[in-house]
Design a protein around this motif. Structure first.
Motif, mmCIF file in Angstrom:
data_model
loop_
_atom_site.group_PDB
_atom_site.id
_atom_site.type_symbol
_atom_site.label_atom_id
_atom_site.label_comp_id
_atom_site.label_asym_id
_atom_site.label_seq_id
_atom_site.Cartn_x
_atom_site.Cartn_y
_atom_site.Cartn_z
ATOM 1 N N VAL A 22 -2.208 -26.255 16.607
ATOM 2 C CA VAL A 22 -1.647 -26.275 15.266
ATOM 3 C C VAL A 22 -2.762 -25.741 14.217
ATOM 4 N N ILE A 23 -4.161 -26.234 14.783
ATOM 5 C CA ILE A 23 -5.093 -25.780 13.822
ATOM 6 C C ILE A 23 -5.164 -24.132 13.739
ATOM 7 N N SER A 24 -5.112 -23.594 14.911
ATOM 8 C CA SER A 24 -4.938 -21.964 14.793
ATOM 9 C C SER A 24 -3.898 -21.457 14.101
ATOM 10 N N SER A 25 -2.635 -22.144 14.034
ATOM 11 C CA SER A 25 -1.566 -21.737 13.441
ATOM 12 C C SER A 25 -1.675 -21.565 12.015
ATOM 13 N N TYR A 26 -2.530 -22.507 11.468
ATOM 14 C CA TYR A 26 -2.749 -22.385 10.283
ATOM 15 C C TYR A 26 -3.982 -21.428 9.493
ATOM 16 N N ASP A 29 -5.581 -14.567 11.041
ATOM 17 C CA ASP A 29 -6.455 -13.866 12.088
ATOM 18 C C ASP A 29 -7.972 -13.531 11.559
ATOM 19 N N GLY A 30 -8.158 -13.264 10.477
ATOM 20 C CA GLY A 30 -9.511 -12.956 9.744
ATOM 21 C C GLY A 30 -10.316 -13.731 9.451
ATOM 22 N N ASP A 31 -10.061 -15.155 10.064
ATOM 23 C CA ASP A 31 -10.802 -16.188 9.592
ATOM 24 C C ASP A 31 -12.035 -16.199 10.623
ATOM 25 N N GLY A 32 -12.079 -15.598 11.812
ATOM 26 C CA GLY A 32 -12.795 -15.572 12.674
ATOM 27 C C GLY A 32 -13.394 -16.851 13.439
ATOM 28 N N TRP A 33 -12.574 -17.762 13.671
ATOM 29 C CA TRP A 33 -12.970 -19.060 14.210
ATOM 30 C C TRP A 33 -12.424 -19.210 15.547
ATOM 31 N N GLY A 34 -12.726 -19.781 16.492
ATOM 32 C CA GLY A 34 -12.346 -20.055 17.830
ATOM 33 C C GLY A 34 -13.271 -19.557 18.917
ATOM 34 N N PRO A 35 -13.122 -19.995 20.029
ATOM 35 C CA PRO A 35 -11.839 -20.971 20.406
ATOM 36 C C PRO A 35 -12.115 -22.093 19.881
ATOM 37 N N GLU A 198 -8.324 -25.770 6.662
ATOM 38 C CA GLU A 198 -8.762 -25.374 5.205
ATOM 39 C C GLU A 198 -10.189 -25.533 5.061
ATOM 40 N N ILE A 199 -10.825 -26.250 5.639
ATOM 41 C CA ILE A 199 -12.223 -26.360 5.799
ATOM 42 C C ILE A 199 -12.731 -25.199 6.402
ATOM 43 N N LEU A 200 -12.257 -24.865 7.511
ATOM 44 C CA LEU A 200 -12.671 -23.461 8.336
ATOM 45 C C LEU A 200 -12.501 -22.104 7.510
ATOM 46 N N LYS A 201 -11.254 -22.259 6.713
ATOM 47 C CA LYS A 201 -10.961 -21.065 5.771
ATOM 48 C C LYS A 201 -12.251 -21.085 4.924
ATOM 49 N N GLU A 202 -12.564 -22.279 4.362
ATOM 50 C CA GLU A 202 -13.654 -22.137 3.309
ATOM 51 C C GLU A 202 -14.888 -21.885 3.800
#
Ligand code: BTN
Length: 274
Positions: A22-26, A29-35, A198-202
């Motif tokens: 669910v987190i990944s679906s929000y 692609d360009g946010d660069g987080w994961g796994p 949202e936090i990861l995006k920020e």
């Protein structure tokens, strides 16, 4: 997750489990987080990320847990982390060779977390230097940034950014005065997966925020200390007015005689006295 277990530690019984999918679906692609990995229970997401880092995890790795048995806070404190009632999250960042940058990472991340919280809940939150986020006078979030030191070379191999947010916790008596929960404006429980995203995006712009210091003015605006008289907890007789946040993230204090002092190590805590 077992609903029965949740009832004892959370206000709400209908808690959506944390989910990497669910987190990944929000996330774009360009946010660069994961796994992204989610644990039911772990000692500490910061400790787990350090273990993973030592065995080759790459910057961008995110670890979340529904509960922590040894949630860690600043200055050796514990972070209360009951099952299903908060967000216990650690993020692996690329190494920095400047240990003094750790305070900047914490302060910039605090601004990113505040923005994420406001986007999801509509609630205005404040920052208490250096790493705490408050809602209505109660602490709802703490941030613990730790260097990951290579045991062989002694070099810093990565930075672990740990974020703990109370969403629906029932606190023990000793925490009830100081700890609070994050809820949405209409009083409903926070959608934790969306908040993490949202936090990861920020946090995607964390590096630029630090390089340009673009977060500093917002950090100051959100500061609940600036302009107030404070005492340093480790120096009970001390009395200062908090007057600024310096370019290096230090809290600038002025004593009653006008003498300035910079707190930058993060090894101290301050309390508002007026
Ligand atoms: C503080 O309040 O002093 C900082 C608290 C930081 C808590 C978070 S929860 C996720 C991560 N794992 C930990 O063990 N600590 C941080």
């Amino acid at each position: 997750m077992c609903e029965e277990n949740l009832k004892h530690t959370t206000i709400d019984t209908e808690i959506t489990p944390l989910s990497a999918e669910v987190i990944s679906s929000y996330l774009g692609d360009g946010d660069g987080w994961g796994p992204v990995a989610v644990y039911e229970q772990i000692d500490s997401t910061n400790l787990e990320l350090k273990r993973r880092g030592a065995s080759g995890a790459t910057p961008g790795t995110v670890i979340l847990a529904e509960s922590q048995t040894q949630g860690r806070g600043r200055l050796g404190r514990n972070f209360f982390s009951p099952r299903g009632s908060g967000i216990y999250c650690s993020i692996l960042l690329a190494p920095t060779d400047k240990t003094e940058e750790i305070v900047l990472i914490t302060t910039a991340a605090a601004v990113a977390v505040c923005r994420g919280i406001e986007a999801v809940t509509g609630k205005k939150v404040e920052v208490k230097w250096v790493n705490d986020i408050y809602l209505n006078g109660k602490k709802i979030c703490g941030i613990l940034t730790e260097a990951m030191t290579n045991s062989t070379t002694g070099e810093i191999d990565g930075i672990v950014l740990g974020i703990g947010i109370n969403c629906n916790a029932v606190f023990p008596e000793e925490l009830q005065e100081i700890a609070g929960n994050l809820r949405c404006k209409d009083g409903t429980a926070v959608e934790r997966n969306r908040l993490v995203a949202e936090i990861l995006k920020e946090l995607s712009s964390l590096k630029t925020m630090i390089q340009t210091r673009s977060f500093l003015s917002e950090y100051k605006e959100r500061s609940m200390l600036l302009g107030k008289w404070v005492t340093i907890l480790q120096e009970p007789e001390s009395r200062y007015r908090a007057i600024d946040i310096a370019e290096n993230g230090a809290l600038v204090l002025e004593d009653p005689h006008g003498k300035l002092r910079w707190l930058s190590t993060g090894e101290v805590s301050v309390r508002i006295t007026e």
